[in-house]
Enzyme design. Sequence first.
Site, mmCIF file in Angstrom:
data_model
loop_
_atom_site.group_PDB
_atom_site.id
_atom_site.type_symbol
_atom_site.label_atom_id
_atom_site.label_comp_id
_atom_site.label_asym_id
_atom_site.label_seq_id
_atom_site.Cartn_x
_atom_site.Cartn_y
_atom_site.Cartn_z
ATOM 1 N N SER A 66 0.807 -1.218 0.000
ATOM 2 C CA SER A 66 0.000 0.000 0.000
ATOM 3 C C SER A 66 0.838 1.265 0.000
ATOM 4 O O SER A 66 0.289 2.364 0.020
ATOM 5 C CB SER A 66 -0.899 -0.002 1.242
ATOM 6 N N THR A 126 -1.881 3.498 3.920
ATOM 7 C CA THR A 126 -1.024 4.680 3.971
ATOM 8 C C THR A 126 -0.251 4.727 5.277
ATOM 9 O O THR A 126 -0.808 4.455 6.338
ATOM 10 C CB THR A 126 -1.908 5.940 3.904
ATOM 11 N N THR A 142 1.872 7.023 0.282
ATOM 12 C CA THR A 142 0.955 5.937 -0.090
ATOM 13 C C THR A 142 1.043 5.633 -1.579
ATOM 14 O O THR A 142 1.465 6.483 -2.365
ATOM 15 C CB THR A 142 -0.502 6.348 0.238
ATOM 16 N N ARG A 153 -5.757 9.244 -10.585
ATOM 17 C CA ARG A 153 -6.419 9.519 -9.305
ATOM 18 C C ARG A 153 -5.386 9.923 -8.243
ATOM 19 O O ARG A 153 -4.362 9.294 -8.067
ATOM 20 C CB ARG A 153 -7.178 8.279 -8.850
ATOM 21 N N GLY A 197 -5.276 10.971 -4.079
ATOM 22 C CA GLY A 197 -6.081 10.960 -2.863
ATOM 23 C C GLY A 197 -5.735 12.105 -1.927
ATOM 24 O O GLY A 197 -5.219 13.145 -2.331
ATOM 25 N N THR A 248 -5.654 8.314 7.274
ATOM 26 C CA THR A 248 -5.598 7.160 6.392
ATOM 27 C C THR A 248 -7.037 6.745 6.109
ATOM 28 O O THR A 248 -7.941 7.067 6.867
ATOM 29 C CB THR A 248 -4.790 6.004 7.029
ATOM 30 N N GLY A 249 -7.228 6.048 5.003
ATOM 31 C CA GLY A 249 -8.584 5.637 4.662
ATOM 32 C C GLY A 249 -9.006 6.186 3.313
ATOM 33 O O GLY A 249 -8.162 6.561 2.501
ATOM 34 N N GLY A 291 -9.521 8.418 0.737
ATOM 35 C CA GLY A 291 -9.014 9.780 0.558
ATOM 36 C C GLY A 291 -10.077 10.773 0.152
ATOM 37 O O GLY A 291 -10.039 11.937 0.569
HETATM 38 N N1 ASP Z 1 -5.729 7.722 2.028
HETATM 39 C C1 ASP Z 1 -5.216 6.903 0.948
HETATM 40 C C2 ASP Z 1 -5.797 7.349 -0.349
HETATM 41 O O1 ASP Z 1 -6.979 7.614 -0.411
HETATM 42 C C3 ASP Z 1 -5.497 5.455 1.108
HETATM 43 C C4 ASP Z 1 -5.075 4.823 2.388
HETATM 44 O O2 ASP Z 1 -4.938 5.427 3.421
HETATM 45 O O3 ASP Z 1 -4.860 3.618 2.360
HETATM 46 O O4 ASP Z 1 -5.079 7.369 -1.327
#
Ligand code: ASP
Length: 361
Positions: A120, A222, A240, A250, A252, A273-274, A276
């Site tokens: 990731s 991330t 990330t 794309r 994020g 994180t999560g 985006g």
């Molecule tokens: N925040 C990251 C994104 O949306 C993804 C992640 O945290 O895994 O690119």
Amino acid sequence: MLSLFSFRKAPLSKYSINDYRQLRNKPTTMFSRRKFLSNSTLASLTVLFGASQTSCAQSDDEKVQNLSSNGSNKPLVISTWNHGIAANVAAWEILENGGSALDAVEKGVRVTEGDPKISSVGYGGTPDRDGAVTLDACIMDSMGNCGSVCFLEHIKHPISVARKVMEETPHVILAGEGALQFALSQGFEKEDLLTESSKKAWEKWTEKKNYAPIINVENHDTIGMLAMDENNNISGACTTSGLGYKMKGRVGDSPIIGAGLFVDNEVGGAVATGLGEAVLKSVGSFLIVELMRNGMTPQEACDEAINRIIKKQGYKDFQIGYLAINKNGEVGASSIHKGFNYALHTRDENRLIDSKYLATD
Ligand code: ASP
């Protein structure tokens, strides 16, 4: 990254537009029917360093406030997910020798970027749907300087390119081909970042093009890191490979100052994180720092930022996790769903802690 999402349908050709449409259409009124966990019953909410391991209760929060204001809780470094443990070790080497928070966060997240087993971030990161590994990263120091790269290909350590953007250019963000050219001009090496295993996984994915990752299942996404050094200066880094099998181009939240990362050395810092897109819509990290400026603890500020996403954007099908620290060395962590964790390194130990989460269904 992909593991944070759980899209019920898995569109093929129209994948991403539909995926995001599903998220957009989540009724916000659902929020009122949800049960939310109370502070006192869930594991690992506010962790104060020097205090007992994990505590949820307000009284512990107050205890920490008292402990932390004596200035003994530094240096410290905190970072997202299981992979934060190894990253913290590298950051700690800098901090314990009196080095800067800025050097610590760069060195720390480089460990994650360079690990091909972590799918990731950086080398070995899950590619986009065309099979290209495209990376996002940003860094911010205690002076309010920042640098960022997005949609960067072929460079194993985007965080170090982001630092160069901050230090060597008049700009904050460089993207795509321009970011790559700049990296090469700074002596970074062009590399193939698609490992055999990530290539195999992508090839398998192309058989069905089924965009259906599952929340938290891989527990490594991330890496966001915040550090406070001996001089009480705070810096942060975030890096990330973004959503697995994302649309080409794309970008994020992770390379966007204010969304994936924000530091104000007078107040504290936050990282995300999560999904985006949800963090971008709520400018999450900046929000958390501003809430702390207005008197909230890091835990309260993280909770509020998560609650705003839940109320306005729904929550069923995606995960968000936030970490924050303030100038007292207090720490907060909050997420939508169970499963988010983080690594906290203090003088006492480097340990993984389960984050508080706000949705119970
Ligand atoms: N925040 C990251 C994104 O949306 C993804 C992640 O945290 O895994 O690119």
